[in-house]
Design a protein around this motif. Structure first.
Motif, short mmCIF file in Angstrom:
data_model
loop_
_atom_site.label_atom_id
_atom_site.label_comp_id
_atom_site.label_asym_id
_atom_site.label_seq_id
_atom_site.Cartn_x
_atom_site.Cartn_y
_atom_site.Cartn_z
N GLU A 2 0.82 -1.21 0.00
CA GLU A 2 0.00 0.00 0.00
C GLU A 2 0.86 1.26 0.00
O GLU A 2 1.00 1.92 -1.02
N GLU A 3 1.48 1.60 1.14
CA GLU A 3 2.26 2.84 1.23
C GLU A 3 3.49 2.82 0.31
O GLU A 3 3.85 3.83 -0.29
N ALA A 4 4.15 1.64 0.21
CA ALA A 4 5.35 1.56 -0.62
C ALA A 4 5.03 1.30 -2.09
O ALA A 4 5.90 1.46 -2.95
N ARG A 5 3.80 0.83 -2.38
CA ARG A 5 3.34 0.62 -3.76
C ARG A 5 4.24 -0.35 -4.52
O ARG A 5 4.60 -0.14 -5.66
N ILE A 6 4.60 -1.42 -3.83
CA ILE A 6 5.44 -2.46 -4.43
C ILE A 6 4.56 -3.64 -4.81
O ILE A 6 3.83 -4.18 -3.98
N GLY A 7 4.61 -4.05 -6.07
CA GLY A 7 3.81 -5.16 -6.54
C GLY A 7 4.61 -6.06 -7.47
O GLY A 7 5.81 -5.88 -7.66
N ARG A 8 3.91 -7.06 -8.04
CA ARG A 8 4.52 -8.03 -8.95
C ARG A 8 5.79 -8.61 -8.32
O ARG A 8 6.87 -8.63 -8.90
N VAL A 9 5.62 -9.08 -7.10
CA VAL A 9 6.74 -9.56 -6.30
C VAL A 9 7.11 -10.99 -6.70
O VAL A 9 6.25 -11.87 -6.81
N ASP A 10 8.39 -11.21 -6.92
CA ASP A 10 8.90 -12.55 -7.22
C ASP A 10 10.09 -12.81 -6.31
O ASP A 10 11.09 -12.07 -6.35
N ILE A 11 10.01 -13.84 -5.46
CA ILE A 11 11.04 -14.12 -4.46
C ILE A 11 11.73 -15.44 -4.79
O ILE A 11 11.07 -16.46 -4.98
N THR A 12 13.06 -15.40 -4.86
CA THR A 12 13.84 -16.60 -5.16
C THR A 12 14.71 -16.93 -3.95
O THR A 12 15.65 -16.18 -3.63
N PRO A 13 14.41 -18.03 -3.26
CA PRO A 13 15.25 -18.40 -2.11
C PRO A 13 16.59 -18.95 -2.56
O PRO A 13 16.69 -19.58 -3.62
N GLY A 14 17.61 -18.72 -1.76
CA GLY A 14 18.91 -19.29 -2.02
C GLY A 14 19.12 -20.55 -1.20
O GLY A 14 18.20 -21.05 -0.55
N ALA A 15 20.33 -21.07 -1.22
CA ALA A 15 20.62 -22.29 -0.48
C ALA A 15 20.60 -22.00 1.02
O ALA A 15 21.26 -21.06 1.49
N PRO A 16 19.82 -22.75 1.80
CA PRO A 16 19.75 -22.51 3.25
C PRO A 16 21.10 -22.71 3.93
O PRO A 16 21.89 -23.56 3.53
N ARG A 17 21.35 -21.90 4.95
CA ARG A 17 22.51 -22.09 5.82
C ARG A 17 21.96 -22.46 7.19
O ARG A 17 21.72 -21.60 8.03
N GLY A 18 21.71 -23.75 7.37
CA GLY A 18 21.01 -24.19 8.58
C GLY A 18 19.58 -23.71 8.52
O GLY A 18 18.84 -24.01 7.58
N ALA A 19 19.17 -22.93 9.52
CA ALA A 19 17.80 -22.41 9.56
C ALA A 19 17.69 -21.03 8.93
O ALA A 19 16.62 -20.42 8.93
N THR A 20 18.78 -20.51 8.39
CA THR A 20 18.77 -19.19 7.76
C THR A 20 18.70 -19.35 6.25
O THR A 20 19.46 -20.13 5.66
N SER A 44 13.55 20.84 -6.87
CA SER A 44 12.15 20.42 -6.83
C SER A 44 12.07 18.96 -6.43
O SER A 44 12.98 18.18 -6.75
N PRO A 45 10.99 18.52 -5.72
CA PRO A 45 10.93 17.16 -5.18
C PRO A 45 10.95 16.08 -6.24
O PRO A 45 10.50 16.27 -7.37
N ALA A 46 11.44 14.91 -5.85
CA ALA A 46 11.41 13.72 -6.69
C ALA A 46 10.30 12.80 -6.21
O ALA A 46 9.72 13.01 -5.13
N VAL A 47 9.99 11.77 -7.00
CA VAL A 47 9.10 10.69 -6.56
C VAL A 47 9.99 9.49 -6.29
O VAL A 47 10.70 9.02 -7.19
N GLU A 48 9.94 8.98 -5.05
CA GLU A 48 10.92 7.97 -4.64
C GLU A 48 10.28 6.90 -3.76
O GLU A 48 9.30 7.16 -3.07
N LEU A 49 10.91 5.73 -3.79
CA LEU A 49 10.72 4.73 -2.75
C LEU A 49 11.80 5.01 -1.72
O LEU A 49 12.99 5.10 -2.06
N SER A 50 11.41 5.18 -0.47
CA SER A 50 12.40 5.50 0.55
C SER A 50 12.03 4.85 1.87
O SER A 50 10.89 4.39 2.07
#
Length: 543
Positions: free
Chosen positions: A94-112, A212-218
């Motif tokens: 909503e506030e950050a307006r981030i969409g179309r999210v694609d998450i790729t996990p890497g190789a686990p390091r134990g539980a991390t 003059s102001p910019a439009v940004e994700l911050s």
């Protein structure tokens, strides 16, 4: 968010309902639970011990899947803090307006599990790709025994801390193009440790620089810290902000601190107070060079020596016996291991060797009292009055009036005394010129602020301090670090012992012609070991 997604406000907290009313309502309660074991997105199977590989994979897959779909409450239910996770993940879309999210996990390091996020940020008809990496850890829920994501704001973005939020929109301040004293552009890419400084300068002076102001994700921080821009969707018009910095000295400072973890340095011009460089090498991004509050060790002896001279206790060539030990208020003080006692030492000799006991014995002389060091610091060196206006946030030192053992400890830069490299560079500048000129990074003419004032030192005191620092640089504890430097040079070393640390903090301050600098490296050892080479490198560049 996807079709059919509704945003509800329950108890002042946003939660996302997906699909049927029953499932959505169930997850709202889950997201507001906040009892440390998340909600009910995973099967209620009680386990014990660290999560196994299957549990880690199943939990992260479920968490990532819900996050990708914009199902904030469901994703939050796979964490051990569903309330905070739900609020932040809702704001992500909503506030950050981030969409179309694609998450790729890497190789686990134990539980991390490390992972990469690819997404799109959209605002005002403009979209830009966003890519970053982060990591999460799966833990065992304390009450349910479920495998859950251990919730931290950094899960959503690695630069987020407690209380921070991601926002996309018109920037609070127009962008700036900060330039050095000669017009060279200063960027965080070329001068990485200037990043937080540039953010603060933009926050404070963006509306005065003509842009003059910019439009940004911050990142909007919970503290007074300036917003941290992450992605520009529409560039504003930057205004030009001239600083007192020197690109050449700044580059040398950046390079010098890289060799020593948790180190900071400041350089300035004694003749004006203009800051030439400020650099930090810290994992937390804190501007310790300007805002640190730690014991300065024996660099404090510059102020103590001035106090002794100004009060007529001794002089550069007067007595300051260096004994094995000194007792003050039932506390025994010692010198660094290996220091030979010298009962016939002068103040200059005890200063250049940094003999603790000589200074402690002299603070018992009349007219010295518990407040003498405080008065010297405030009235002569401009310290500890909370009135410096450097152009960005800074701490101007603290030398409280202290009785008991702390009166002696303060005299050698321990006890309750607190300083940072900015303060000690200013102390050196005052010592070598006799005049206090409040350090500043941005000209006071830009915003009409009043710089702090102090009466400075008598000419005779300043001359003696400068000569003792010269001797320290050429014959004393600073000789090794300052070797090879030409011009008029002087220095003072310091080692500050900190409770709980096996190794002392390394401090060093020095001057070369019209440049003064001070550095500190936490747990860096003796003053000449870490802070000394940093200061020498900066002074070499400033000549």
């Amino acid at each position: 968010m996807g079709k059919g997604v509704k945003v509800a406000v329950v108890g002042g907290v946003f939660a996302v309902m997906v699909g049927g009313a029953g499932y959505g309502a169930y997850n709202i309660v889950s997201a507001l639970n906040g009892n440390g074991d998340g909600g009910s997105g995973a099967a209620e199977t009680r386990g014990s011990g660290p999560p196994d590989q299957d549990e880690v994979r199943e939990t992260t897959d479920a968490f990532f899947g819900a996050w990708e779909k914009g199902q904030a409450a469901e994703a939050a239910s796979y964490t051990n803090n569903a309330r905070d996770a739900g609020a932040m993940l809702s704001a992500y879309g909503e506030e950050a307006r981030i969409g179309r999210v694609d998450i790729t996990p890497g190789a686990p390091r134990g539980a991390t599990v490390p992972f990469t996020v690819k997404a799109t940020v959209s605002a005002d008809g403009v979209s830009k790709p966003l890519r970053y990496t982060s990591a999460l850890t799966v833990v065992r829920g304390q009450t349910t025994g479920r495998a859950l994501v251990d919730w931290e704001p950094s899960v959503v973005h690695p630069d987020l801390k407690d209380g921070d939020t991601l926002v996309t929109g018109e920037s609070a301040q127009p962008p700036i193009e900060a330039v050095d004293r000669d017009g060279t552009v200063l960027t965080r890419e070329k001068y990485p440790s200037l990043g937080p400084v540039l953010d603060t300068l933009r926050q404070k002076y963006g509306d005065k620089a003509g842009g003059s102001p910019a439009v940004e994700l911050s990142i909007r921080h919970a503290t007074d810290e300036a917003d941290t821009p992450l992605l520009t969707l529409a560039a504003g018009e930057p205004g030009t902000l001239r600083t007192t910095l020197s690109a050449g000295v700044q580059a040398a400072a950046e390079k010098a601190v890289k060799d020593y973890p948790e180190s900071s340095v400041v350089a300035l011009k004694p003749s004006t107070g203009e800051v030439l460089a400020v650099a930090n090498n810290r994992g937390d991004g804190f501007n310790a060079a300007f805002q640190g509050q730690v014991a300065p060790g024996s660099t404090m002896k510059i102020i103590t020596a001035a106090m002794l001279i100004d009060n007529g206790v001794t002089s550069m060539n007067g007595p300051a016996p260096c004994t094995d030990t000194a007792v003050w208020k039932s506390q025994t003080f010692k010198n660094l291991t290996g220091m030979e006692p010298n009962e016939g030492a002068t103040l200059a000799n005890s200063f250049l060797r940094s003999c603790n006991t000589a200074f402690i014995k002299l603070i018992d002389e009349k007219p010295i009292d518990d407040a003498s060091l405080t008065r010297e610091a405030q009235e002569r060196f401009g310290l500890g009055r909370d009135d410096w206006k450097t152009g960005i946030a800074s701490f101007d030192g603290s030398v409280p009036a202290s009785g008991g053992p702390d009166r002696a400890a303060n005299a050698i830069g321990q006890g309750q005394v607190q300083m940072n490299p900015l303060n000690m560079a200013s102390v050196t500048a005052t010592a070598v010129t006799g005049a206090f000129r409040q350090p500043y990074l941005v000209s006071p003419e830009l915003d009409g602020r009043q710089l702090a004032q102090a009466k400075g030192l008598p000419a005779g005191t300043a001359a003696q301090l400068k000569e003792m620092m010269r001797l320290t640089a050429t014959q004393g504890t600073a000789q090794k670090a300052m070797s090879g430097l030409g011009g008029d040079i002087g220095a003072k070393t310091g080692s500050a012992e900190v409770d709980g640390n096996a190794t002392s903090d390394s401090w060093f301050t020095g001057f070369r012609d019209d440049v003064a600098a001070a550095a500190m490296a936490q747990q860096g050892g003796h003053g000449g070991d870490a802070a000394g080479p940093i200061v020498a490198a900066v002074l070499r560049a400033g000549g």
